[in-house]
Write an enzyme that holds these catalytic residues in place. Structure first.
Site, PDB file in Angstrom:
ATOM      1  N   SER A 257      36.801  44.586  42.167  1.00  0.00           N
ATOM      2  CA  SER A 257      35.981  43.466  42.614  1.00  0.00           C
ATOM      3  C   SER A 257      34.584  43.593  42.003  1.00  0.00           C
ATOM      4  O   SER A 257      34.440  43.601  40.789  1.00  0.00           O
ATOM      5  CB  SER A 257      35.951  43.414  44.150  1.00  0.00           C
TER       6      SER A 257
ATOM      7  N   GLU B 154      41.428  38.900  37.703  1.00  0.00           N
ATOM      8  CA  GLU B 154      41.862  38.452  39.031  1.00  0.00           C
ATOM      9  C   GLU B 154      40.659  37.820  39.714  1.00  0.00           C
ATOM     10  O   GLU B 154      39.522  37.960  39.271  1.00  0.00           O
ATOM     11  CB  GLU B 154      42.411  39.629  39.839  1.00  0.00           C
TER      12      GLU B 154
ATOM     13  N   HIS C   4      42.818  41.000  44.839  1.00  0.00           N
ATOM     14  CA  HIS C   4      42.476  40.960  46.256  1.00  0.00           C
ATOM     15  C   HIS C   4      43.658  40.511  47.124  1.00  0.00           C
ATOM     16  O   HIS C   4      44.546  39.811  46.662  1.00  0.00           O
ATOM     17  CB  HIS C   4      41.318  39.980  46.497  1.00  0.00           C
TER      18      HIS C   4
END
Length: 298
Positions: free
Chosen positions: A111, A201, A271
């Site tokens: 992330s 992502e 995630h």
């Protein structure tokens, strides 16, 4: 840019330090469950609870977070750095950051940690795009095992997804969050994308925002440099409440499908679901016809 090297394999009994380079810790229960997962593998996990005191949405001031990360990197008794969570803030650290000479050690997160992982790889050291401590305990056993095998330098099985075609290529694997990576474009921390397999992502970004980011990638010329694209999970990115609309998969197909390079989607990383560990900056192979992403370094 040359391939990044993997740090020495971890062994039970090694000391691992915890860092919060980004957001303040909000959920301690999940965090301590993640710590327990590493401890169950025989590692000693060092937690500085002073880092729990935040500065707004950040886990301390920029100076505090830089100093804590620098200390963990320079402490020769610590063999790996486990990021506690993502959030936002790692790009702020890079504004006044210099990687100091030290023995390669594992840096693990995803992330917002994308910015640090890519910067670390540019220094020639491979970190791991994988679960942070607040998400590790929720991973299925095979994903946890993959992470532990990764840091022990054991071969990793390929990940399988949906084949878009385009053949098979090898290149340097850059894995990260699309939003964070997009904000590195045009900055001094933007990596060299030549000979790269780009793995992306995201979470919680509406289709039009995914479209806007990928259009920026197209306009920047970066997507003409990469050799292949691996797409992980784009969770909570479809907005059924807004009509008319595109689904996120339609946007990905529209913005990436004409590049003429191997593409594989629906790979198990990202995630809110399985987040299979992938080392960053190492040699990998993407097979757009068979729908597989394989790490070749171990």
């Amino acid at each position: 840019m040359t391939m990044a090297i993997l740090p020495p394999p971890l062994q039970p009994g090694d000391r691992l330090g915890v860092a919060f380079p980004s957001g303040v810790l909000r959920h301690q229960e999940a965090f301590w469950q993640g710590v327990a997962c590493w401890q169950a593998q025989g590692y000693e996990v060092l937690v500085d609870e002073a880092a729990f005191d935040g500065w707004g949405y950040l886990a301390g001031s920029d100076a505090q977070r830089r100093d804590r990360l620098r200390h963990l990197l320079q402490d020769t008794t610590i063999k790996a750095i486990l990021c506690g969570r993502g959030g936002f803030g790692s790009t702020r650290l890079l504004e006044a950051w210099q990687w100091l000479p030290c023995a390669p050690k594992w840096l693990i997160g995803f992330s917002d940690i994308t910015a640090l992982l890519w910067s670390y790889a540019a220094q020639g050291v491979a970190g791991v795009h994988g679960p942070v401590l607040t998400t590790l305990a929720a991973e299925p056993l095979w994903s946890q095992t993959r992470l532990f095998n990764c840091v022990q330098r054991q071969p990793l099985p390929p990940l399988s997804g949906t084949a878009w075609g385009g053949g098979c290529v090898q290149g340097r694997l850059l894995v990260g969050n699309l939003t964070v990576a997009t904000h590195l474009l045009g900055t001094p921390d933007c990596p060299d994308f030549s000979n790269v397999i780009l793995a992306l992502e995201d979470v919680g970004e509406a289709p039009y925002r995914i479209d806007r980011m990928l259009t920026q990638w197209r306009r920047s010329g970066v997507l003409k440099q990469v050799k292949g694209i691996a797409l992980g999970r784009f969770s909570r990115c479809d907005d059924a409440a807004t009509q008319p609309n595109f689904r996120v998969l339609e946007v990905l197909g529209d913005r990436l499908g004409d590049l003429g390079i191997p593409i594989v989607s629906d790979l198990p990383f990202g995630h809110e679901g399985v987040n299979a560990a992938l080392p960053v900056g190492v040699l990998a192979e993407l097979d757009g016809d068979r729908g597989q992403l394989r790490v070749l370094a171990s």
